[in-house]
Design an enzyme around this catalytic site. Sequence first.
Site, short mmCIF file in Angstrom:
data_model
loop_
_atom_site.label_atom_id
_atom_site.label_comp_id
_atom_site.label_asym_id
_atom_site.label_seq_id
_atom_site.Cartn_x
_atom_site.Cartn_y
_atom_site.Cartn_z
CE LYS A 164 6.00 6.04 -0.18
NZ LYS A 164 5.19 5.99 -1.41
CE LYS A 166 7.93 2.53 0.27
NZ LYS A 166 6.70 2.18 -0.47
CD GLU A 217 1.82 5.43 -0.60
OE1 GLU A 217 2.46 6.40 -0.13
OE2 GLU A 217 2.12 4.89 -1.67
CE LYS A 266 3.67 4.21 -6.51
NZ LYS A 266 4.01 2.94 -5.83
N GLY A 294 6.10 7.03 -7.11
CA GLY A 294 7.25 6.62 -7.91
C GLY A 294 7.46 5.13 -7.79
O1 OSB Z 1 4.73 1.89 -2.61
O2 OSB Z 1 5.22 3.76 -3.38
C1 OSB Z 1 5.51 2.58 -3.23
C2 OSB Z 1 8.95 1.82 -4.72
C3 OSB Z 1 8.73 0.57 -5.23
C4 OSB Z 1 7.51 -0.03 -5.06
C5 OSB Z 1 6.49 0.64 -4.37
C6 OSB Z 1 6.70 1.92 -3.88
C7 OSB Z 1 7.96 2.50 -4.01
C8 OSB Z 1 8.31 3.79 -3.48
C9 OSB Z 1 9.46 4.50 -4.15
O3 OSB Z 1 7.81 4.27 -2.49
C10 OSB Z 1 9.20 5.90 -4.52
C11 OSB Z 1 10.29 6.42 -5.43
O4 OSB Z 1 10.33 6.05 -6.63
O5 OSB Z 1 11.11 7.20 -4.94
MG MG Z 2 3.09 3.04 -1.97
#
Ligand code: OSB
Ligand code: MG
Length: 373
Positions: A164, A166, A217, A266, A294
């Site tokens: 994934k 960002k 996402e 989540k 997560g």
């Molecule tokens: O958008 O999924 C998210 C971490 C903090 C806040 C939002 C997100 C995330 C992650 C981390 O994508 C996923 C992980 O815990 O490895």
């Molecule tokens: Mg997310």
Amino acid sequence: MLHLKKIILREIRLPLREPFQISSGSVHDRRILLIELQHRDGHTGWGECVAGEYPNYSPETIDTCWLAISEWIAPKVLRTDISQPDQVLALLNDDIRGHLMAKAAIEMASWEMAAHIHNLPLARLIGGTRSEIATGISLGIQKSPQALVERAAAELAKGYRKIKIKIKPGMDVEFVRTVREALGPQAPLMADANNAYSLHDIDSILALDELGLLMIEQPLAWDDVVSHAQLQRQLKTPVCLDESITGVDRANDMIALKSGRIINIKPGRVGGFAASKAIHEVCAANGIPVWCGGMLESGIGRAHNVALASLPNFKLPGDVSPSKRYWEQDIVTPEWEMNENGMVRVPLDKPGMGVAVNMDRVENLTVRRQELD
Ligand code: OSB
Ligand code: MG
């Protein structure tokens, strides 16, 4: 019967091995609120609140959660007879609006406690059927497309089953396209924008739509399922909602409006396991695959996520990476590990969440503590 005698709140500070950057901010040291429930009979239950330090993901923060739990939530559950943990969220929703992350921390700890009372693994108590779960990695925003390519290739080589990426405006199409070209058409890639776009940015999103992503996402606003429906109509790529799905009602809205085709559940965001199970069920009935997201959890929150991801409609790899991806040393024993096929084992040989809290380490990391009884 759950009858809580005491709730202990602790804030620990756990430094991430590397800062994690999303479109709306970055985290270096994770401030984590841990919940320890004590039953009248001596059983305990552990929970973790997923709220961050700043309200850049949702309106909640670790400090609002601390206040909500100590002032409003704990008084509702302490010294009250609760027949089953699936009753906890309904009890907490009675006259308390919102504060779902705070509620989830208590709700999930209640399930963990119930698993000990019933002498069952948490995963089995909540209806899990798998013995191992497929894992992906969520990569924070990297400094250049080339740096991202190297990182993504290294993570795939470790066995991760989904990468994934960002993204945010200006660090999106070129980054993702470079990775796609370097890793080939089969690489399991997706992007997560954490609300950074609006429908005015349609050109960037349409360019991402050409890159063969598993999903995009939460591109648009955190509380907007209507605009996501307008967007999904224009895309081949499935939209996956994260922030927007705060409970089963929003999941039903997404399905009715066709705002997305995948949900990232989540449990800490939606109010806990009962709400997660309800979302999981409506998605299964409507052909919507789900996966477990997560929030940079410690080994306690991770245990809850692993248990949830063992339910049957968790059809895609979760953001449930092993402990070493986040921490020099986790706060549980054994630490969470992933094998070379990108699978994390669901602990089915012990009652409860299946890992032991390393109490000495927790006490050493604790910067704030409150007992409620
Ligand atoms: O958008 O999924 C998210 C971490 C903090 C806040 C939002 C997100 C995330 C992650 C981390 O994508 C996923 C992980 O815990 O490895
Ligand atoms: Mg997310």
